[in-house]
Design a protein around this motif. Sequence first.
Motif, PDB file in Angstrom:
ATOM      1  N   ASP A  11       0.889  -1.156   0.000  1.00 55.36           N
ATOM      2  CA  ASP A  11       0.000   0.000   0.000  1.00 55.36           C
ATOM      3  C   ASP A  11       0.935   1.215   0.000  1.00 55.36           C
ATOM      4  OD1 ASP A  11      -2.028   1.779   0.313  1.00 55.36           O
ATOM      5  OD2 ASP A  11      -2.432   1.309   2.414  1.00 55.36           O
ATOM      6  N   VAL A  12       0.875   2.041  -1.053  1.00 57.45           N
ATOM      7  CA  VAL A  12       1.895   3.085  -1.260  1.00 57.45           C
ATOM      8  C   VAL A  12       1.307   4.483  -1.085  1.00 57.45           C
ATOM      9  CG1 VAL A  12       3.606   4.012  -2.873  1.00 57.45           C
ATOM     10  CG2 VAL A  12       3.087   1.567  -2.900  1.00 57.45           C
ATOM     11  N   ILE A  13       2.056   5.347  -0.377  1.00 60.68           N
ATOM     12  CA  ILE A  13       1.707   6.766  -0.292  1.00 60.68           C
ATOM     13  C   ILE A  13       2.818   7.552  -0.984  1.00 60.68           C
ATOM     14  CG2 ILE A  13       1.174   8.719   1.234  1.00 60.68           C
ATOM     15  CD1 ILE A  13       1.267   5.665   3.109  1.00 60.68           C
ATOM     16  N   LYS A  14       2.468   8.329  -2.028  1.00 56.02           N
ATOM     17  CA  LYS A  14       3.453   9.167  -2.714  1.00 56.02           C
ATOM     18  C   LYS A  14       3.419  10.550  -2.061  1.00 56.02           C
ATOM     19  CE  LYS A  14       2.333   6.952  -7.111  1.00 56.02           C
ATOM     20  NZ  LYS A  14       1.451   7.138  -8.262  1.00 56.02           N
ATOM     21  N   ALA A  15       4.541  10.964  -1.506  1.00 49.91           N
ATOM     22  CA  ALA A  15       4.576  12.235  -0.762  1.00 49.91           C
ATOM     23  C   ALA A  15       5.552  13.223  -1.388  1.00 49.91           C
ATOM     24  CB  ALA A  15       4.962  11.973   0.691  1.00 49.91           C
ATOM     25  N   ASN A  16       5.252  14.503  -1.208  1.00 48.49           N
ATOM     26  CA  ASN A  16       6.112  15.579  -1.726  1.00 48.49           C
ATOM     27  C   ASN A  16       6.269  16.614  -0.613  1.00 48.49           C
ATOM     28  OD1 ASN A  16       7.363  17.636  -3.128  1.00 48.49           O
ATOM     29  ND2 ASN A  16       5.915  17.639  -4.841  1.00 48.49           N
ATOM     30  N   LEU A  17       7.507  16.806  -0.146  1.00 43.65           N
ATOM     31  CA  LEU A  17       7.791  17.827   0.876  1.00 43.65           C
ATOM     32  C   LEU A  17       8.299  19.075   0.154  1.00 43.65           C
ATOM     33  CD1 LEU A  17       8.197  18.811   3.813  1.00 43.65           C
ATOM     34  CD2 LEU A  17      10.440  17.734   3.774  1.00 43.65           C
ATOM     35  N   VAL A  18       7.482  20.127   0.139  1.00 43.75           N
ATOM     36  CA  VAL A  18       7.798  21.327  -0.634  1.00 43.75           C
ATOM     37  C   VAL A  18       8.546  22.331   0.239  1.00 43.75           C
ATOM     38  CG1 VAL A  18       6.830  23.186  -2.026  1.00 43.75           C
ATOM     39  CG2 VAL A  18       5.694  20.949  -1.981  1.00 43.75           C
ATOM     40  N   ASN A  19       9.693  22.781  -0.272  1.00 44.04           N
ATOM     41  CA  ASN A  19      10.509  23.763   0.453  1.00 44.04           C
ATOM     42  C   ASN A  19       9.996  25.155   0.059  1.00 44.04           C
ATOM     43  OD1 ASN A  19      12.466  25.324   1.575  1.00 44.04           O
ATOM     44  ND2 ASN A  19      14.178  24.161   0.755  1.00 44.04           N
ATOM     45  N   ASP A  20       8.998  25.645   0.830  1.00 46.43           N
ATOM     46  CA  ASP A  20       8.283  26.862   0.428  1.00 46.43           C
ATOM     47  C   ASP A  20       8.594  28.068   1.306  1.00 46.43           C
ATOM     48  OD1 ASP A  20       7.071  25.956   2.751  1.00 46.43           O
ATOM     49  OD2 ASP A  20       5.034  26.449   2.102  1.00 46.43           O
ATOM     50  N   ARG A  21       9.660  28.011   2.107  1.00 46.19           N
ATOM     51  CA  ARG A  21       9.976  29.147   2.992  1.00 46.19           C
ATOM     52  C   ARG A  21      11.499  29.275   3.100  1.00 46.19           C
ATOM     53  NH1 ARG A  21      12.602  27.497   7.211  1.00 46.19           N
ATOM     54  NH2 ARG A  21      12.521  29.507   8.257  1.00 46.19           N
ATOM     55  N   GLY A  22      11.931  30.409   3.661  1.00 41.42           N
ATOM     56  CA  GLY A  22      13.360  30.575   3.882  1.00 41.42           C
ATOM     57  C   GLY A  22      13.913  31.753   3.106  1.00 41.42           C
ATOM     58  N   ILE A  23      15.203  31.999   3.289  1.00 44.57           N
ATOM     59  CA  ILE A  23      15.840  33.187   2.718  1.00 44.57           C
ATOM     60  C   ILE A  23      15.766  33.174   1.194  1.00 44.57           C
ATOM     61  CG2 ILE A  23      18.191  32.219   2.712  1.00 44.57           C
ATOM     62  CD1 ILE A  23      17.313  35.849   3.682  1.00 44.57           C
ATOM     63  N   HIS A  24      15.893  31.971   0.563  1.00 44.93           N
ATOM     64  CA  HIS A  24      15.905  31.914  -0.907  1.00 44.93           C
ATOM     65  C   HIS A  24      14.542  32.322  -1.477  1.00 44.93           C
ATOM     66  CE1 HIS A  24      14.978  28.075   0.884  1.00 44.93           C
ATOM     67  NE2 HIS A  24      14.355  27.676  -0.199  1.00 44.93           N
ATOM     68  N   ILE A  25      13.464  31.987  -0.754  1.00 50.18           N
ATOM     69  CA  ILE A  25      12.127  32.390  -1.211  1.00 50.18           C
ATOM     70  C   ILE A  25      11.991  33.918  -1.086  1.00 50.18           C
ATOM     71  CG2 ILE A  25       9.640  31.967  -0.954  1.00 50.18           C
ATOM     72  CD1 ILE A  25      11.223  29.363  -1.444  1.00 50.18           C
ATOM     73  N   CYS A  26      12.506  34.460   0.021  1.00 47.48           N
ATOM     74  CA  CYS A  26      12.434  35.924   0.233  1.00 47.48           C
ATOM     75  C   CYS A  26      13.225  36.681  -0.828  1.00 47.48           C
ATOM     76  CB  CYS A  26      12.941  36.278   1.635  1.00 47.48           C
ATOM     77  SG  CYS A  26      11.819  35.706   2.932  1.00 47.48           S
ATOM     78  N   LYS A  27      14.288  36.093  -1.344  1.00 50.67           N
ATOM     79  CA  LYS A  27      15.081  36.764  -2.387  1.00 50.67           C
ATOM     80  C   LYS A  27      14.222  37.023  -3.632  1.00 50.67           C
ATOM     81  CE  LYS A  27      19.622  34.947  -1.001  1.00 50.67           C
ATOM     82  NZ  LYS A  27      20.707  33.999  -1.358  1.00 50.67           N
ATOM     83  N   SER A  28      13.455  35.997  -4.070  1.00 47.00           N
ATOM     84  CA  SER A  28      12.566  36.174  -5.233  1.00 47.00           C
ATOM     85  C   SER A  28      11.506  37.220  -4.938  1.00 47.00           C
ATOM     86  CB  SER A  28      11.858  34.858  -5.579  1.00 47.00           C
ATOM     87  OG  SER A  28      12.767  33.890  -5.991  1.00 47.00           O
TER      88      SER A  28
END
Length: 594
Positions: A155-172
Motif C-alpha cells: 500500500d503506497v503513499i506518494k509524498a512531496n515535501l515542498v521547500n516553500d519558505r526561507g531566505i531563498h524564497i524571500c530573495k525572489s
Amino acid sequence: MANSIQELLIEKTVEAVSALYGSEIPAQQISLQETRKEFEGQITIVVFPVTRFSKKSPEVTGAEIGEYLQREISDITAFNVIKGFLNLSFSDAYWVNLLNDTILSDSFAVLPKNGKKVMVEYSSPNTNKPLHLGHIRNNLLGFSVAEILGAAGYDVIKANLVNDRGIHICKSMLAWQKFGEGQTPESTGMKGDHLVGKYYVIFDKEYKKEIDELKAAGQSEDDAKKNAPLIKEAQAMLQQWEAGDEEVISLWKTMNSWVYTGFDKTYKQLGVDFDKFYYESDTYLLGKDIIQEGLDKGVFFKKEDNSVWIDLTDEGLDQKLVLRGDGTSVYITQDLGTAQLKYDEFKMDESIYVVGNEQDYHFKVLFAILKKLGKDWAQGLFHLSYGMVDLPHGKMKSREGTVVDADDLMQEMLDTAQQRTEELGKTEGLEEDEKAALYNTLGMGALKYFLLKVDPKKRLLFNPNESVDFQGHTGPFIQYTHARIKSVLRKAAYQADAAKVVPASISAFERDLIQAIAGYPEVIVLAAKEFSPAQIANYAYELAKLYNKFYHEENILKAEQEDVKQFRLHLSAAAAKVISGSMKLLGIQVPERM
C-alpha cells in the motif's frame, strides 16, 4: 520461470538430498537460475551447496540429482552437468501449458497485497525557481519506485515535501517587489515558476553588483556579502514572514501560488503525481519537542552556549548540532519533526526518501538520531540516493545559464522525437492530433527510459539524441516493438478469448519468449526489493529483443497450420501485455500504432 516449477524443483531437490545422501538440506540453500545461453537447458540448479552432504564431486552429485529429478518430474526431458551446475531441459508441453494456464490468465503478474504500507517521498522542490534536469531524475525515480512497490503488493503513499519558505524564497519576493513592476504570469504569458525564477536570478545579479561596489569601497569579500543592502532586506523580510506580517505573507502566498500552477503543468507533462503534500512552512517549527525528549533521555547534550548536540562518533559520524543556542532550528531539527509527523499520520512500515547523493551524510545522521531516540519505525527508513545527471557539453541551452530547465528539456525531447519519427516515415496515415500524441509518447518515453535504465546510484550522461534511437537500448525501441505486436494482432483480427491451442511442438524462439514472459512477476519482486526501476527497464528491453527475434524467425500470420498461428498470436498478445505493463511501471506509455 513460473513460481510453481521453482517451488517443485526446490521441494524435489530437498527430497533427492534426503533419499540419496540421508541428509536434510534447508530449502533456502537451493539456488535456481536461468540456464546460460551457451548451454542446453532452461533452468539450472547450483550443485555446490549439496556437495557437503553428498561428499562427492559437483559433477557426480549433479548427475545423481539430475537422474532423481528426471524420474520424479515428468516435464524434465533431459539434463546435463557443467562443473557445479545442473542444467535441466523441459518438455514443449510444459512451456505450452505455462503460457495457456498461467501467463494468459487475468491474474498473471498480479501479486497479492502483502499488508505493508510504504511512503515514497520525492520531488521536494523549492518554490523560488522552476524544476530542472536533476528534479526530472528525482521525480521519475520516485514515481517509478512507488509504482513498482504497488505492483509488488504494498500500500503506497506518494509524498512531496515542498521547500516553500526561507531566505531563498524571500530573495525572489524582494526582487519582484523592487523590480517587478507588478508583473504576473497572466501579464507576461510566462509559466509562474519561470516568472518567480526570473526574479531569483535578478536578485542574484543585483546582489553581486552591490558586493562589487562595497569591495571597491574597501570592504573584504566576506564583509561585503554580509553588508550588502539587498541581503539585509531579504533577511528582514524573512523575520517579518516568521512574525506573520500580513503584507509579506500575502505576497508569499501569491508568488507561491504562481509557482504551484507552474509545477502542476510540469508534473502533468512528466506524468507523476502525489497523494500527500507536506510544506516546510508548516513543518519548520516541528522537532523542538523531540530535542527535549532527547535531552530527557540523555541522547542529546547541551554546550555552554546552550546549543544542543548529539555525539555520533561511535556510529562513525561526527558530533551534530540539533538546536542552536538561541533556540532556533537547524535543518535536522525539522527533519526529525517531519519524520515523526509522517509516521504518526500513516504508521507506515517503510519510508523511502528519494534524494540526491550529496545528502548521503545528512540521512545517515537523521536515521542514526531517530534510532538512538528509540523510534522503532526508524528501522524502516531508507535513503534512495541517486547520482547527478550530466549533459553532453553544449547540447542544451539553459534558461539561467547554469542548470537545464525541465520544461525546456521535455520540449526538446518532443522536438527530437518528431524529427526522428518523420525521418523514418513512421507517421503515415496518422491524423495531426495522433501525430502530436505519438511524438509526446515517444519523446517522454525516450527521456524516462534513458534515465531509469541506469542503476539509481550511478551518475549518468543524458544524451537526448541517443535516447530517441529506434534501434538501440532505448524506450522508443521497446515502444516500437509494442506497436509492431499490436499491428500483427490487428491484421489477424486477434480475439483474446479465442480457444487456447496446444501445438505438437514449439521452437527454441517460442520457448525462450515464454520463459522470459513467465519471469515477469519475479522481476517485479526483485525491483521492489532493491528499489530499482533499472531492473524493470532492462527486463523490458530483453523481452522486446526476444520478441523481435521470434518475429523474424517464425511466421505468425502466414503460419502453415491454423493452431500454430493461433498459438503464436496468443504468445504475441502475452508479450505485448507484459511489455506494456513493465513500461507502465516506469511511467512510460506504449503506442498502439506507429
